[in-house]
Design a protein around this motif. Structure first.
Motif, PDB file in Angstrom:
ATOM      1  N   LEU B  11       0.835  -1.204   0.000  1.00  0.00           N
ATOM      2  CA  LEU B  11       0.000   0.000   0.000  1.00  0.00           C
ATOM      3  C   LEU B  11       0.864   1.246   0.000  1.00  0.00           C
ATOM      4  CD1 LEU B  11      -3.049  -0.483   2.378  1.00  0.00           C
ATOM      5  CD2 LEU B  11      -3.041   0.227  -0.021  1.00  0.00           C
ATOM      6  N   LEU B  12       1.881   1.192   0.882  1.00  0.00           N
ATOM      7  CA  LEU B  12       2.747   2.356   0.995  1.00  0.00           C
ATOM      8  C   LEU B  12       3.502   2.621  -0.292  1.00  0.00           C
ATOM      9  CD1 LEU B  12       4.340   2.236   4.562  1.00  0.00           C
ATOM     10  CD2 LEU B  12       2.792   3.945   3.567  1.00  0.00           C
ATOM     11  N   ASN B  14       2.679   1.845  -3.258  1.00  0.00           N
ATOM     12  CA  ASN B  14       1.866   2.256  -4.409  1.00  0.00           C
ATOM     13  C   ASN B  14       0.892   3.377  -4.101  1.00  0.00           C
ATOM     14  OD1 ASN B  14       2.604   0.247  -6.588  1.00  0.00           O
ATOM     15  ND2 ASN B  14       2.240  -1.059  -4.797  1.00  0.00           N
ATOM     16  N   LYS B  15       1.052   4.048  -2.973  1.00  0.00           N
ATOM     17  CA  LYS B  15      -0.015   4.967  -2.587  1.00  0.00           C
ATOM     18  C   LYS B  15      -0.208   6.101  -3.596  1.00  0.00           C
ATOM     19  CE  LYS B  15       2.416   7.918   0.683  1.00  0.00           C
ATOM     20  NZ  LYS B  15       2.633   8.146   2.122  1.00  0.00           N
ATOM     21  N   ALA B  19      -4.056   6.403  -4.724  1.00  0.00           N
ATOM     22  CA  ALA B  19      -4.826   7.562  -4.241  1.00  0.00           C
ATOM     23  C   ALA B  19      -5.796   8.133  -5.284  1.00  0.00           C
ATOM     24  CB  ALA B  19      -3.869   8.631  -3.736  1.00  0.00           C
TER      25      ALA B  19
END
Lengths: 409, 324
Positions: B11-12, B14-15, B19
């Motif tokens: 997640l981090l 590819n944030k 988003a």
């Protein structure tokens, strides 16, 4: 749009009575917010409520046009127990989709066959009767009595008398007929009457049922008479850009002397500054003496949706609505005619004349756009309007109507 | 533990990519439900004959008829009238662009109180189309409208009629624009042009603000003036404004619905129909209730728009590429 106050009171009443009261709720959807009709309906509901204290009547009164749209949803989605609607072809789609409950047994039990006889054929479809009518109104020719008096004219009884009266009006600078065809249907009133007088009730019903072609000889004859009326009598210029209310202006100004209209127009005539003594009514004149007189009398009725929850009390209400005393009072209030032959009519002169005329009628037509299916009605009325603006388009109009007819039925 | 850590780090990592999608999801969902899905539903419906009713048990009364509706459409003179009127709208509505430009050039001066004049010219665009339709309907009215009054003053004499009221007798009847099958469409288009010209004008006025003064100056030094200045120096700089003006005018022409509904209801006898109004008339209006046929008309209109919109998107894409 809902009558919130009534609804709130009814809801409060329902909560007070507790869970058991649910069974006796009777939901009625009505479709007229105009002062007269609304008052008539409200009075009738109040009387019904008084006579049946165990039934809790809930009323949704909606505007007429909105009701026409809403009914298509609420019959399946959230059916009331009773709804107002129109007989003839207007009820056909709902009957065919099985959305209305037949009430033939109610007619037999209550003996409506006798007192509501004139309207029975239009309330019938597929051998069943589908509703109970409470009111109708006449169509005919409303005229300026003061102008007729000035020109020493009598109410014409026959076609020739009408044409010669028109001749005299034109000599004196009066346009014989006013009409506003912007919204099409007033043209259908004129066509219907010429057709009813030329060919009679059976041909009208056969034509609107798609059994007679527009290019057939009888209908051609109707159009020939229509052309005579346009040429020898004539309508106001610019009728295609006027609504029926706009067309009252030349009538009340004295530029035009006659108006083929329904009785609901009397109110508008009076509001335009005319006095009752300046107005009068005569039935559309005879064209062929061998054709028995049939009249236009659009009818309002009540129906029970197939999805109604409280059909038992709904039947009670329908039986109540047909009662002579109820119809007498109701129609007096709304200025229309009761259908029950036992009922009394008010002493208004237009109502009296209309009552006499309709009681003599051999058949009652609902109106072109209620007797014919929607698509046909629209095409037909556009055809009449076009023919009225330019009679040389006759052949094209008739061909087009035949094409549409072949598609619709 | 281990799995969670990798998830977290994914997640981090590819944030930045995720988003935008998170923010887009609500819009995409609504767009899918209220735009994309109905498009397919109405295309599907166009193969049925349906009066819009459900039976008491909730099943639809629709009957499959295949391409019948399209065959009917081909033979329907009212469909061709509507299509012809749509083209007429497209063509004549384009007049709004040059006229808007002319007014914008005219108003692009420094005179005291210019802002008031500008806002007066912009005024018609602020009024709702329905109101514009009503106003023009009265304007054209042969009895009490401006057209009728002028005509009466020129060609009619006042007389007293049989009951003693004032009446008019005319050597020829006043023109009844909205109920003549030849002129009614032009009458409505003229009404529609009024706010559309104002819209184009405001687009050009903002465009003119951004015209580079040094280029005008340079042109002037090179001896350009009048038409040549406009054509070779000013207009090229107004290209973005022209593009938008054409786009909104095409869209305005294709959705010409409210004016027709207000002024003529497609009449007299269907001669002012356009596809959008004819679709409404057959499907939803009182004398319609033929949803299958209405959907077929909608599908044809959709295809026409699709061609135009594809071109528009392609142009946008090209411009964006060029801009980078």
């Amino acid at each position: 749009m809902l009558q919130k106050s009534t609804l709130a009171v009814a809801l409060a009443a329902a909560t007070c009575l507790g869970g058991g009261a649910n069974a006796a709720d009777l939901v009625i959807n009505f479709d007229d917010l105009n002062p007269g009709p609304k008052q008539g309906f409200d009075d009738a509901v109040a009387l019904f409520q008084k006579e049946n204290p165990d039934i809790n009547v809930i009323v949704n009164n909606n505007d007429r046009e909105a009701h026409k749209t809403a009914i298509r949803n609420f019959l399946t989605a959230d059916a009331p127990d009773v709804t107002s609607w129109y007989p003839g072809n207007r009820m056909a789609p709902f009957v065919d989709a099985g959305l209305f409950e037949p009430v033939t047994d109610l007619w037999e039990e209550e003996g409506f066959g006798e007192h509501l006889a004139a309207i029975k054929p239009t309330m019938t479809r597929d051998g069943e009767i589908w509703g109970v009518p409470y009111s109708y109104y006449q169509w005919g020719i409303y005229y300026r009595k003061d102008i007729f008096d000035l020109l020493e004219l009598e109410e014409p009884q026959t076609w020739d008398e009408l044409l010669s009266a028109c001749g005299k009006m034109k000599e004196n600078g009066v346009t014989p007929f006013t009409i506003g065809t912007k919204f099409l249907w007033p043209a259908a009133g004129v066509f219907d009457y010429i057709n009813l007088r030329t060919n009679g009730y059976e041909t009208h019903m056969a034509l609107t049922a798609g059994e007679v072609k527009y290019t057939d000889e009888p209908i051609r004859e109707t159009f020939a008479n229509f052309e005579t009326l346009i040429n020898e009598c004539g309508f106001v210029e610019n009728h295609a850009s006027m609504s029926w209310q706009d067309a009252i202006a030349p009538f009340s100004n004295g530029d035009a002397a006659m108006y083929v209209m329904g009785n609901f127009a009397v109110d508008a005539f009076l509001n335009s500054g005319l006095d009752v003594s300046q107005l009068d009514f005569f039935p559309f004149p005879t064209i062929d003496p061998d054709v028995p007189a049939a009249e236009e009398a659009p009818t309002d009725a009540f129906f029970i949706p197939a999805n109604a929850k409280n059909k038992e009390d709904a039947r009670k209400f329908l039986a109540f609505v047909a009662r002579p005393d109820v119809q007498t009072q109701w129609n007096k209030t709304m200025g229309q005619l009761p259908i029950n032959s036992q009922a009394d009519v008010s002493d208004d002169k237009f109502i009296q004349e209309g009552f006499a005329m309709l009681n003599k009628a051999q058949g009652l037509a609902q109106f072109f756009d209620r007797d014919a299916p929607a698509e046909m009605a629209k095409a037909g009325m556009e055809g009449f309007q076009r023919f009225m603006t330019d009679t040389s388009t006759l052949e094209e109009v008739l061909q087009r109507l035949d094409e549409v007819q072949a598609q619709v039925y | 533990m281990d799995v969670k850590a990798t998830e977290h780090s994914w997640l981090l990592r590819n944030k930045l990519k995720i988003a935008p999608w998170v923010f887009l999801i609500p819009a995409l969902a609504f767009f899918a439900v209220y735009v994309i899905e109905p498009i397919f539903e109405s295309i599907w419906l166009s193969f049925y004959e349906w009066n819009g009713l459900y039976r008491a048990d909730g099943t639809s009364t629709a009957v499959w008829v295949g391409v019948d509706n399209y065959i009917k459409l081909w033979d329907d003179p009212k469909f061709w009238t509507s299509l012809k009127n749509n083209l007429l709208w497209l063509l004549l509505f384009m007049l709004a662009v040059p006229i808007g430009l002319m007014i914008a050039l005219f108003l692009n001066q420094t005179v005291s109180g210019m802002r008031i004049y500008k806002s007066l010219f912009f005024f018609p665009f602020v009024i709702s189309q329905v109101v514009v339709g009503l106003i023009f309907g009265w304007f054209y009215n042969p009895d009490f409208g401006v057209v009728g009054s002028v005509w009466k003053a020129l060609f009619c004499e006042e007389t007293i009629n049989i009951v003693g009221n004032v009446s008019f007798r005319c050597s020829s009847p006043p023109p009844d624009i909205l109920s003549s099958p030849e002129f009614a469409t032009y009458g409505i288009i003229a009404a529609g042009l009024w706010p559309q010209i104002a819209y184009c004008m405001i687009l050009y006025l903002t465009g003119l603000n951004n015209v580079a003064a040094d280029q005008i100056e340079a042109g002037r030094l090179d001896g350009a003036k009048g038409w040549r200045m406009l054509w070779f120096v000013v207009l090229p700089q107004l290209r973005p404004a022209t593009f938008i003006a054409v786009v909104v005018t095409v869209i305005g022409a294709l959705r010409s619905f409210d004016m027709i509904a207000i002024m003529t209801q497609g009449g007299p006898f269907g001669s002012t129909n356009v596809l959008a109004y004819y679709m409404y008339e057959t499907a939803i209006s009182e004398y319609g209730e033929r949803y299958g046929y209405g959907s077929a008309i909608a599908t044809v209109l959709f295809l026409i728009m699709l061609i135009y919109i594809s071109y528009f998107l392609w142009r946008m894409y090209q411009d964006e590429k060029g801009g980078r």
